[in-house]
Scaffold this motif. Structure first.
Motif, mmCIF file in Angstrom:
data_model
loop_
_atom_site.group_PDB
_atom_site.id
_atom_site.type_symbol
_atom_site.label_atom_id
_atom_site.label_comp_id
_atom_site.label_asym_id
_atom_site.label_seq_id
_atom_site.Cartn_x
_atom_site.Cartn_y
_atom_site.Cartn_z
ATOM 1 N N LYS A 5 0.878 -1.316 -0.112
ATOM 2 C CA LYS A 5 -0.102 0.041 0.121
ATOM 3 C C LYS A 5 1.054 1.339 -0.179
ATOM 4 C CE LYS A 5 -3.748 0.180 2.543
ATOM 5 N NZ LYS A 5 -4.632 0.327 1.814
ATOM 6 N N VAL A 6 0.481 2.214 -0.892
ATOM 7 C CA VAL A 6 1.218 3.484 -0.902
ATOM 8 C C VAL A 6 0.576 4.521 -0.358
ATOM 9 C CG1 VAL A 6 2.415 5.209 -2.237
ATOM 10 C CG2 VAL A 6 2.637 2.796 -3.120
ATOM 11 N N VAL A 7 0.622 5.179 0.712
ATOM 12 C CA VAL A 7 0.052 6.280 1.232
ATOM 13 C C VAL A 7 0.593 7.456 0.996
ATOM 14 C CG1 VAL A 7 -0.730 7.221 3.337
ATOM 15 C CG2 VAL A 7 -0.546 4.689 3.285
ATOM 16 N N ASN A 8 -0.013 8.554 0.366
ATOM 17 C CA ASN A 8 0.346 9.773 0.358
ATOM 18 C C ASN A 8 0.209 10.553 1.433
ATOM 19 O OD1 ASN A 8 1.443 9.564 -2.298
ATOM 20 N ND2 ASN A 8 -0.732 9.705 -3.117
ATOM 21 N N TRP A 9 1.066 11.462 2.113
ATOM 22 C CA TRP A 9 1.051 12.103 3.188
ATOM 23 C C TRP A 9 1.413 13.524 2.941
ATOM 24 C CZ3 TRP A 9 -1.272 10.746 7.339
ATOM 25 C CH2 TRP A 9 -1.029 11.432 8.618
ATOM 26 N N GLN A 18 1.504 13.688 15.422
ATOM 27 C CA GLN A 18 0.268 13.012 16.138
ATOM 28 C C GLN A 18 -0.546 12.161 14.942
ATOM 29 O OE1 GLN A 18 0.337 12.079 19.348
ATOM 30 N NE2 GLN A 18 -1.180 10.689 18.627
ATOM 31 N N LYS A 19 -1.010 12.925 14.057
ATOM 32 C CA LYS A 19 -1.925 12.352 13.040
ATOM 33 C C LYS A 19 -1.035 11.280 12.254
ATOM 34 C CE LYS A 19 -4.410 16.790 11.967
ATOM 35 N NZ LYS A 19 -4.837 18.067 11.357
ATOM 36 N N LEU A 20 0.182 11.517 12.059
ATOM 37 C CA LEU A 20 0.982 10.260 11.114
ATOM 38 C C LEU A 20 0.916 9.162 12.036
ATOM 39 C CD1 LEU A 20 2.671 9.538 8.883
ATOM 40 C CD2 LEU A 20 4.665 10.598 10.061
ATOM 41 N N GLU A 39 12.901 10.602 4.238
ATOM 42 C CA GLU A 39 12.752 12.025 4.993
ATOM 43 C C GLU A 39 12.384 13.035 3.694
ATOM 44 O OE1 GLU A 39 16.156 15.026 6.881
ATOM 45 O OE2 GLU A 39 16.372 12.987 6.719
ATOM 46 N N ASN A 40 11.528 13.871 4.187
ATOM 47 C CA ASN A 40 11.012 14.955 3.249
ATOM 48 C C ASN A 40 10.282 14.110 2.059
ATOM 49 O OD1 ASN A 40 12.116 16.970 4.675
ATOM 50 N ND2 ASN A 40 14.080 16.718 3.641
ATOM 51 N N SER A 41 9.636 13.055 2.367
ATOM 52 C CA SER A 41 9.035 12.428 1.523
ATOM 53 C C SER A 41 7.556 12.582 1.666
ATOM 54 C CB SER A 41 9.171 10.732 1.318
ATOM 55 O OG SER A 41 8.369 10.148 0.211
ATOM 56 N N VAL A 42 6.444 12.383 0.827
ATOM 57 C CA VAL A 42 5.416 12.176 0.755
ATOM 58 C C VAL A 42 4.686 11.149 0.661
ATOM 59 C CG1 VAL A 42 4.928 15.033 0.578
ATOM 60 C CG2 VAL A 42 4.793 13.192 -1.329
ATOM 61 N N ARG A 43 5.390 10.055 0.493
ATOM 62 C CA ARG A 43 4.989 8.627 0.302
ATOM 63 C C ARG A 43 5.405 7.711 1.379
ATOM 64 N NH1 ARG A 43 5.565 8.961 -6.009
ATOM 65 N NH2 ARG A 43 3.602 9.985 -6.449
ATOM 66 N N ILE A 44 4.474 6.925 1.909
ATOM 67 C CA ILE A 44 4.917 5.998 2.876
ATOM 68 C C ILE A 44 4.458 4.509 2.329
ATOM 69 C CG2 ILE A 44 4.097 5.008 5.299
ATOM 70 C CD1 ILE A 44 3.615 7.812 5.730
ATOM 71 N N ILE A 45 5.258 3.496 2.257
ATOM 72 C CA ILE A 45 5.049 2.352 1.555
ATOM 73 C C ILE A 45 4.916 1.297 2.733
ATOM 74 C CG2 ILE A 45 5.856 0.402 0.268
ATOM 75 C CD1 ILE A 45 7.609 2.621 -1.392
ATOM 76 N N LEU A 46 3.722 0.502 2.859
ATOM 77 C CA LEU A 46 3.270 -0.576 3.859
ATOM 78 C C LEU A 46 3.115 -1.822 3.028
ATOM 79 C CD1 LEU A 46 0.549 1.704 4.981
ATOM 80 C CD2 LEU A 46 2.804 1.319 6.429
ATOM 81 N N GLU A 47 3.491 -2.773 3.768
ATOM 82 C CA GLU A 47 3.452 -4.182 3.267
ATOM 83 C C GLU A 47 2.798 -5.156 4.208
ATOM 84 O OE1 GLU A 47 7.237 -6.800 1.643
ATOM 85 O OE2 GLU A 47 6.992 -7.012 3.973
ATOM 86 N N ARG A 48 1.954 -6.153 3.889
ATOM 87 C CA ARG A 48 1.377 -7.348 4.663
ATOM 88 C C ARG A 48 1.283 -8.345 3.783
ATOM 89 N NH1 ARG A 48 -4.788 -5.363 5.597
ATOM 90 N NH2 ARG A 48 -5.511 -5.660 3.522
ATOM 91 N N ASP A 49 1.149 -9.392 4.642
ATOM 92 C CA ASP A 49 0.683 -10.842 3.826
ATOM 93 C C ASP A 49 -0.667 -10.761 2.997
ATOM 94 O OD1 ASP A 49 3.193 -12.069 4.392
ATOM 95 O OD2 ASP A 49 2.572 -12.744 6.190
ATOM 96 N N LYS A 50 -0.593 -11.119 1.924
ATOM 97 C CA LYS A 50 -1.898 -11.076 1.331
ATOM 98 C C LYS A 50 -2.940 -12.108 1.604
ATOM 99 C CE LYS A 50 -3.786 -10.304 -3.475
ATOM 100 N NZ LYS A 50 -3.654 -9.976 -4.744
#
Length: 52
Positions: A5-9, A18-20, A39-50
């Motif tokens: 999942k890619v989350v734009n922040w 606190q929101k993050l 650092e200074n990115s607006v994208r967070i990458i998350l992973e999980r088992d499908k």
């Protein structure tokens, strides 16, 4: 198999830390693991088992 999942922040808002934290904790409860946040990115990458 993994899924991602890619989350734009949006950085720089008041109370943003606190929101993050709240957002990351919510995704963690859903089984997501933080894989990358630059650092200074607006994208967070998350992973999980499908097939969990």
């Amino acid at each position: 198999m993994k899924e991602y999942k890619v989350v734009n922040w949006k950085m720089g808002f008041s109370g943003n830390n606190q929101k993050l934290e709240d957002t990351l904790n919510q995704y963690a409860r859903e089984g997501w693991v933080l894989k990358h946040i630059a650092e200074n990115s607006v994208r967070i990458i998350l992973e999980r088992d499908k097939n969990r």
